[in-house]
Design a protein around this motif. Structure first.
Motif, mmCIF file in Angstrom:
data_model
loop_
_atom_site.group_PDB
_atom_site.id
_atom_site.type_symbol
_atom_site.label_atom_id
_atom_site.label_comp_id
_atom_site.label_asym_id
_atom_site.label_seq_id
_atom_site.Cartn_x
_atom_site.Cartn_y
_atom_site.Cartn_z
ATOM 1 N N PRO A 125 -4.217 45.492 -19.471
ATOM 2 C CA PRO A 125 -5.277 44.534 -19.759
ATOM 3 C C PRO A 125 -5.727 44.604 -21.215
ATOM 4 C CG PRO A 125 -6.156 46.386 -18.540
ATOM 5 C CD PRO A 125 -4.671 46.589 -18.588
ATOM 6 N N LEU A 126 -6.167 43.479 -21.741
ATOM 7 C CA LEU A 126 -6.715 43.444 -23.102
ATOM 8 C C LEU A 126 -8.092 44.083 -23.127
ATOM 9 C CD1 LEU A 126 -6.657 42.413 -26.055
ATOM 10 C CD2 LEU A 126 -7.543 40.224 -25.192
ATOM 11 N N VAL A 127 -8.917 43.754 -22.149
ATOM 12 C CA VAL A 127 -10.255 44.347 -22.008
ATOM 13 C C VAL A 127 -10.302 44.991 -20.622
ATOM 14 C CG1 VAL A 127 -12.739 43.940 -22.113
ATOM 15 C CG2 VAL A 127 -11.182 42.458 -23.408
ATOM 16 N N PRO A 128 -9.997 46.283 -20.523
ATOM 17 C CA PRO A 128 -9.919 46.930 -19.210
ATOM 18 C C PRO A 128 -11.255 46.910 -18.470
ATOM 19 C CG PRO A 128 -8.879 48.282 -20.908
ATOM 20 C CD PRO A 128 -9.617 47.187 -21.620
ATOM 21 N N GLY A 138 -8.834 43.691 -15.543
ATOM 22 C CA GLY A 138 -9.514 43.442 -16.800
ATOM 23 C C GLY A 138 -9.224 42.055 -17.327
ATOM 24 N N LEU A 139 -9.862 41.724 -18.420
ATOM 25 C CA LEU A 139 -9.734 40.388 -19.005
ATOM 26 C C LEU A 139 -8.568 40.343 -19.981
ATOM 27 C CD1 LEU A 139 -11.096 37.602 -19.081
ATOM 28 C CD2 LEU A 139 -12.478 38.425 -20.999
ATOM 29 N N GLY A 140 -7.739 39.304 -19.874
ATOM 30 C CA GLY A 140 -6.600 39.157 -20.775
ATOM 31 C C GLY A 140 -5.522 40.188 -20.497
ATOM 32 N N ARG A 141 -4.377 40.023 -21.139
ATOM 33 C CA ARG A 141 -3.275 40.964 -20.989
ATOM 34 C C ARG A 141 -2.591 41.194 -22.331
ATOM 35 N NH1 ARG A 141 -5.687 41.587 -17.030
ATOM 36 N NH2 ARG A 141 -4.990 41.552 -14.840
ATOM 37 N N ILE A 142 -2.154 42.428 -22.548
ATOM 38 C CA ILE A 142 -1.314 42.774 -23.692
ATOM 39 C C ILE A 142 0.128 42.742 -23.211
ATOM 40 C CG2 ILE A 142 -0.746 44.546 -25.397
ATOM 41 C CD1 ILE A 142 -3.637 45.556 -25.099
ATOM 42 N N CYS A 143 0.959 42.044 -23.951
ATOM 43 C CA CYS A 143 2.328 41.808 -23.491
ATOM 44 C C CYS A 143 3.351 42.112 -24.581
ATOM 45 C CB CYS A 143 2.501 40.353 -23.064
ATOM 46 S SG CYS A 143 1.280 39.768 -21.880
ATOM 47 N N ALA A 183 -1.061 39.171 -27.200
ATOM 48 C CA ALA A 183 -2.178 39.199 -26.255
ATOM 49 C C ALA A 183 -2.332 37.797 -25.689
ATOM 50 C CB ALA A 183 -3.463 39.636 -26.948
ATOM 51 N N VAL A 184 -2.543 37.689 -24.390
ATOM 52 C CA VAL A 184 -2.758 36.383 -23.776
ATOM 53 C C VAL A 184 -4.057 36.416 -22.980
ATOM 54 C CG1 VAL A 184 -0.283 35.916 -23.619
ATOM 55 C CG2 VAL A 184 -1.470 36.892 -21.653
#
Length: 288
Positions: A125-128, A138-143, A183-184
């Motif tokens: 997650p971008l914001v766990p 969490g909010l968003g994802r790191i890819c 990041a999405v």
């Protein structure tokens, strides 16, 4: 066939209302808990087009990502467009259920579906969510991409794989810059620039990027920006959510039939490319 209350309990287990933001309005808007459900329609927006589609389909339940009454109301009078939605639903014995920010942070959630549509590998997650011991919510994802590609190529990938809209895809940055990590965040994402920079990714794909936050983000780092239509970044969740309910239905032997609306409810309906010969001075009428 299951009762509406049983289907809603299953949906609430996927996207617990308690995990929605305090300002949000999630849950069941209308519907008889004891009514039987056989057909479910998933969509992004609870607008009249979608409700009419549900009536034509013979759906018993509509599940949308966006709330109908986010800021509350004092009337459901049919002369208002939201009141007309409610009247149409009730007259046709169709329930409406909303999963919004509780679906954003779920695992899998809205941004997982967005990453999947783009064929990106989710790292985390971008914001766990600090309450999640597994670290997946969490909010968003790191890819990560399977192989580096230029910003130009990545923007083309987004344009090809997300639903078509009038806006298409906008990009900010060097078109030839290599993108390895992204990041999405489905929906409006320009409040997340600090977290995106902290993640150290090469690009950020989201929607509704405003001028000032985007301009400041570009000045602060070489982060590339990819801006899609809000509806397009959240529509993949509908397919993911329908598949989740299909799996639940199969386990319980419910025999539900799920459908995903392909009606484009993005509010923008046309796009006119800028004339390359129209310089700012000639557009504004200011002297050269």
């Amino acid at each position: 066939m299951p009762r509406l209350s049983e289907v809603i309990a299953a949906l609430d287990a996927l996207w617990p209302p308690s995990r929605a933001e305090q300002w949000d309005a999630v849950g069941t808007v209308c519907g008889d808990p004891d009514a039987e459900v056989s057909r479910v329609l998933f969509a992004v927006d609870p607008v009249q087009q979608i409700v009419d589609e549900a009536v034509k389909l013979g759906a018993d339940l509509v599940v949308t990502h966006h709330p109908l009454y986010l800021r509350g109301t004092t009337t459901v009078e049919a002369g208002t467009f939201k009141g007309r939605v409610v009247h149409t639903l009730i007259k046709n014995d169709i329930a409406l259920h909303v999963a919004h920010t509780n679906a954003d942070t779920a695992e899998p959630g809205v941004s997982d579906a967005l990453a999947g549509a783009l064929d990106l590998r989710v790292v985390g997650p971008l914001v766990p969510d600090p309450t999640d011991p597994t670290g997946g919510r969490g909010l968003g994802r790191i890819c990560e991409l399977d192989h580096p590609e230029t910003l130009r190529e990545f923007a083309a990938r987004a344009a090809a794989r997300l639903p078509r809209t009038a806006q298409g895809i906008r990009a900010a940055g060097d078109p030839d810059a290599l993108i390895r990590t992204v990041a999405v965040s489905g929906g409006s994402g320009d409040s997340l620039f600090a977290q995106v920079r902290a993640a150290g990714v090469d690009a950020f794909l989201t929607a509704d990027l405003r001028h000032h936050p985007a301009s400041e983000a570009r000045e602060q780092s070489p982060l590339a920006l990819v801006d899609a239509a809000h509806w397009a970044t959240e529509w993949p969740w509908c397919e993911q959510a329908a598949a989740q309910l299909d799996a639940i239905s199969e386990r319980h032997g419910w025999g539900l039939r799920t459908h995903v609306s392909h009606t484009v409810t993005d509010p923008w309906t046309a796009h006119a490319p800028s004339d390359a010969s129209a310089l700012p001075s000639s557009i504004s009428g200011a002297p050269n």
